[in-house]
Design a protein around this motif. Structure first.
Motif, PDB file in Angstrom:
ATOM      1  N   VAL A  80       0.831  -1.208   0.000  1.00  0.00           N
ATOM      2  CA  VAL A  80       0.000   0.000   0.000  1.00  0.00           C
ATOM      3  C   VAL A  80       0.861   1.251   0.000  1.00  0.00           C
ATOM      4  O   VAL A  80       2.064   1.213   0.312  1.00  0.00           O
ATOM      5  CB  VAL A  80      -0.941   0.042   1.231  1.00  0.00           C
ATOM      6  CG1 VAL A  80      -1.995  -1.054   1.138  1.00  0.00           C
ATOM      7  CG2 VAL A  80      -0.170  -0.070   2.532  1.00  0.00           C
ATOM      8  N   ASP A  81       0.217   2.356  -0.332  1.00  0.00           N
ATOM      9  CA  ASP A  81       0.835   3.681  -0.336  1.00  0.00           C
ATOM     10  C   ASP A  81       0.677   4.289   1.058  1.00  0.00           C
ATOM     11  O   ASP A  81      -0.415   4.704   1.438  1.00  0.00           O
ATOM     12  CB  ASP A  81       0.146   4.548  -1.394  1.00  0.00           C
ATOM     13  CG  ASP A  81       0.765   5.927  -1.527  1.00  0.00           C
ATOM     14  OD1 ASP A  81       1.504   6.355  -0.612  1.00  0.00           O
ATOM     15  OD2 ASP A  81       0.483   6.586  -2.553  1.00  0.00           O
ATOM     16  N   ILE A  82       1.763   4.317   1.827  1.00  0.00           N
ATOM     17  CA  ILE A  82       1.669   4.787   3.215  1.00  0.00           C
ATOM     18  C   ILE A  82       1.521   6.297   3.320  1.00  0.00           C
ATOM     19  O   ILE A  82       1.246   6.817   4.408  1.00  0.00           O
ATOM     20  CB  ILE A  82       2.868   4.322   4.063  1.00  0.00           C
ATOM     21  CG1 ILE A  82       4.183   4.895   3.538  1.00  0.00           C
ATOM     22  CG2 ILE A  82       2.921   2.799   4.136  1.00  0.00           C
ATOM     23  CD1 ILE A  82       5.373   4.650   4.461  1.00  0.00           C
ATOM     24  N   SER A  83       1.668   7.006   2.207  1.00  0.00           N
ATOM     25  CA  SER A  83       1.483   8.467   2.253  1.00  0.00           C
ATOM     26  C   SER A  83       0.007   8.853   2.292  1.00  0.00           C
ATOM     27  O   SER A  83      -0.320  10.015   2.521  1.00  0.00           O
ATOM     28  CB  SER A  83       2.162   9.131   1.044  1.00  0.00           C
ATOM     29  OG  SER A  83       1.448   8.860  -0.149  1.00  0.00           O
ATOM     30  N   LYS A  84      -0.877   7.867   2.073  1.00  0.00           N
ATOM     31  CA  LYS A  84      -2.325   8.103   2.093  1.00  0.00           C
ATOM     32  C   LYS A  84      -2.932   7.139   3.110  1.00  0.00           C
ATOM     33  O   LYS A  84      -3.428   6.069   2.735  1.00  0.00           O
ATOM     34  CB  LYS A  84      -2.914   7.892   0.706  1.00  0.00           C
ATOM     35  CG  LYS A  84      -2.302   8.815  -0.348  1.00  0.00           C
ATOM     36  CD  LYS A  84      -2.767   8.459  -1.749  1.00  0.00           C
ATOM     37  CE  LYS A  84      -2.102   9.364  -2.788  1.00  0.00           C
ATOM     38  NZ  LYS A  84      -2.484   8.975  -4.169  1.00  0.00           N
ATOM     39  N   PRO A  85      -2.886   7.491   4.399  1.00  0.00           N
ATOM     40  CA  PRO A  85      -3.209   6.530   5.458  1.00  0.00           C
ATOM     41  C   PRO A  85      -4.581   5.870   5.344  1.00  0.00           C
ATOM     42  O   PRO A  85      -4.695   4.648   5.475  1.00  0.00           O
ATOM     43  CB  PRO A  85      -3.103   7.363   6.734  1.00  0.00           C
ATOM     44  CG  PRO A  85      -2.188   8.487   6.396  1.00  0.00           C
ATOM     45  CD  PRO A  85      -2.447   8.785   4.962  1.00  0.00           C
TER      46      PRO A  85
ATOM     47  N   TYR B 110       2.026   3.451  10.995  1.00  0.00           N
ATOM     48  CA  TYR B 110       1.208   2.991  12.117  1.00  0.00           C
ATOM     49  C   TYR B 110      -0.233   2.627  11.732  1.00  0.00           C
ATOM     50  O   TYR B 110      -0.788   1.660  12.277  1.00  0.00           O
ATOM     51  CB  TYR B 110       1.288   3.994  13.269  1.00  0.00           C
ATOM     52  CG  TYR B 110       2.509   3.708  14.135  1.00  0.00           C
ATOM     53  CD1 TYR B 110       2.374   3.464  15.498  1.00  0.00           C
ATOM     54  CD2 TYR B 110       3.776   3.628  13.581  1.00  0.00           C
ATOM     55  CE1 TYR B 110       3.489   3.167  16.284  1.00  0.00           C
ATOM     56  CE2 TYR B 110       4.895   3.339  14.343  1.00  0.00           C
ATOM     57  CZ  TYR B 110       4.752   3.108  15.696  1.00  0.00           C
ATOM     58  OH  TYR B 110       5.849   2.791  16.461  1.00  0.00           O
ATOM     59  N   PRO B 111      -0.881   3.328  10.811  1.00  0.00           N
ATOM     60  CA  PRO B 111      -2.195   2.840  10.373  1.00  0.00           C
ATOM     61  C   PRO B 111      -2.123   1.453   9.714  1.00  0.00           C
ATOM     62  O   PRO B 111      -3.056   0.656   9.832  1.00  0.00           O
ATOM     63  CB  PRO B 111      -2.650   3.910   9.366  1.00  0.00           C
ATOM     64  CG  PRO B 111      -1.906   5.138   9.774  1.00  0.00           C
ATOM     65  CD  PRO B 111      -0.573   4.657  10.235  1.00  0.00           C
ATOM     66  N   VAL B 112      -1.012   1.169   9.041  1.00  0.00           N
ATOM     67  CA  VAL B 112      -0.829  -0.146   8.426  1.00  0.00           C
ATOM     68  C   VAL B 112      -0.743  -1.217   9.501  1.00  0.00           C
ATOM     69  O   VAL B 112      -1.397  -2.269   9.410  1.00  0.00           O
ATOM     70  CB  VAL B 112       0.441  -0.162   7.545  1.00  0.00           C
ATOM     71  CG1 VAL B 112       0.726  -1.566   7.013  1.00  0.00           C
ATOM     72  CG2 VAL B 112       0.310   0.832   6.398  1.00  0.00           C
ATOM     73  N   TYR B 113       0.040  -0.953  10.548  1.00  0.00           N
ATOM     74  CA  TYR B 113       0.161  -1.924  11.637  1.00  0.00           C
ATOM     75  C   TYR B 113      -1.198  -2.153  12.307  1.00  0.00           C
ATOM     76  O   TYR B 113      -1.557  -3.290  12.631  1.00  0.00           O
ATOM     77  CB  TYR B 113       1.160  -1.437  12.692  1.00  0.00           C
ATOM     78  CG  TYR B 113       2.537  -1.135  12.171  1.00  0.00           C
ATOM     79  CD1 TYR B 113       3.098  -1.848  11.118  1.00  0.00           C
ATOM     80  CD2 TYR B 113       3.309  -0.114  12.751  1.00  0.00           C
ATOM     81  CE1 TYR B 113       4.377  -1.558  10.648  1.00  0.00           C
ATOM     82  CE2 TYR B 113       4.590   0.162  12.295  1.00  0.00           C
ATOM     83  CZ  TYR B 113       5.115  -0.547  11.253  1.00  0.00           C
ATOM     84  OH  TYR B 113       6.377  -0.263  10.810  1.00  0.00           O
ATOM     85  N   THR B 114      -1.920  -1.085  12.512  1.00  0.00           N
ATOM     86  CA  THR B 114      -3.230  -1.195  13.160  1.00  0.00           C
ATOM     87  C   THR B 114      -4.174  -2.055  12.330  1.00  0.00           C
ATOM     88  O   THR B 114      -4.873  -2.936  12.859  1.00  0.00           O
ATOM     89  CB  THR B 114      -3.837   0.201  13.370  1.00  0.00           C
ATOM     90  OG1 THR B 114      -2.956   0.987  14.180  1.00  0.00           O
ATOM     91  CG2 THR B 114      -5.190   0.117  14.056  1.00  0.00           C
ATOM     92  N   ALA B 115      -4.190  -1.821  11.020  1.00  0.00           N
ATOM     93  CA  ALA B 115      -5.063  -2.604  10.144  1.00  0.00           C
ATOM     94  C   ALA B 115      -4.646  -4.075  10.118  1.00  0.00           C
ATOM     95  O   ALA B 115      -5.508  -4.968  10.137  1.00  0.00           O
ATOM     96  CB  ALA B 115      -5.037  -2.022   8.730  1.00  0.00           C
ATOM     97  N   CYS B 116      -3.347  -4.334  10.093  1.00  0.00           N
ATOM     98  CA  CYS B 116      -2.870  -5.720  10.094  1.00  0.00           C
ATOM     99  C   CYS B 116      -3.273  -6.423  11.392  1.00  0.00           C
ATOM    100  O   CYS B 116      -3.711  -7.588  11.365  1.00  0.00           O
ATOM    101  CB  CYS B 116      -1.356  -5.769   9.914  1.00  0.00           C
ATOM    102  SG  CYS B 116      -0.776  -5.364   8.244  1.00  0.00           S
TER     103      CYS B 116
END
Length: 268
Positions: free
Chosen positions: A88-93, A129-135
């Motif tokens: 994913v593109d981490i610049s667009k949480p 951090y939003p990626v970790y939360t979603a995972c």
């Protein structure tokens, strides 16, 4: 059974990207000029006796080298052999969170991979951090890269010690750190030893290049912590497995390394 924890079925856009020119000095591989059929990847797996490969999307800033939908298409051609890993593109949480949910709930992917060196920020950067939360919410592993970079990009963001803070903040998150972590392999082992859900995969390294400290870890208390990987097509599976018996892992540790750990962590 053998599971490859990190591979790609490359698109032309991925294979031809100038960022990989430095890697071609090592691999001597020609740049493809036509799209490769999935059968090429399956053939290379068969040559090495690899049963399943986790194939990854590649999303970089302003550049999608292998899209999640392309990965889903590859998996659909061989669903019993290939397993999808999204990016994913981490610049667009918020878009990233929605895309992670789509990857898991609609495309059936088993993990998400984001590479700090592509984004030139460490995995402690707030955008991760939003990626970790979603995972965590979806119960899937987060995959990343540790160690120096083959492409001519800053390596500092690949220091394994950054994952110590991530694991403290997200203790329930399974983190699979690829590429061994060299030249900070001892640091990678320390973080994996400290945290129950931090793991190392051996992608991008042949057996004869495994650092002695990693081999000792695999033989002993780290036998449940290390996963086999290739980083195909950079390294062919058969090449990655050459001289495996010389590691003298023992039957149980070798089974865990080749498939057991990956099946458990990725819920295969």
């Amino acid at each position: 059974m053998i599971v490859d924890a990190w591979a790609q079925h490359p698109t032309l856009k991925h294979a031809q990207d100038p960022i990989f020119e430095s890697l071609r000095r090592w691999t001597k591989m020609p740049i493809p000029t036509v799209e490769l059929p999935v059968q090429v990847t399956l053939y290379q797996m068969d040559q090495a006796g690899v049963d399943r490969s986790l194939i990854s999307a590649w999303v970089a800033p302003r550049n999608i080298m292998i899209s999640n939908d392309e990965v889903a298409g590859f998996v659909a051609e061989a669903p019993d052999r290939l397993v999808g890993v999204g990016s994913v593109d981490i610049s667009k949480p918020m878009e990233a969170v929605r895309e992670i949910r789509r990857c898991v709930n609609e495309l059936g992917f088993k993990a998400i991979r984001v590479l700090p060196w592509l984004w030139e920020v460490p995995p402690t950067d707030r955008r991760f951090y939003p990626v970790y939360t979603a995972c965590c919410d979806l119960g899937i592993p987060f995959c990343t890269q540790i160690g120096h970079t083959g492409p001519l990009m800053p390596s500092e963001v690949g220091r394994p010690i950054y994952l110590d803070q991530v694991a403290l903040d997200f203790p329930e998150l399974a983190i699979v750190a690829g590429h061994i972590g060299y030249p900070w392999t001892d640091e990678a082992i320390a973080v994996a030893t400290k945290h129950e859900n931090v793991y190392i995969d051996t992608s991008a390294y042949t057996v004869k290049r495994y650092p002695p400290a990693l081999i000792e870890f695999m033989r002993g208390h780290g036998r449940s912590k290390v996963l086999f990987g290739t980083n195909y097509p950079m390294i062919m599976p058969s090449k990655a497995l050459e001289e495996l018996d010389e590691l003298e892992l023992g039957e149980d540790a070798q089974r865990l390394f080749l498939s057991g750990n990956a099946c458990r962590i990725f819920k295969l």
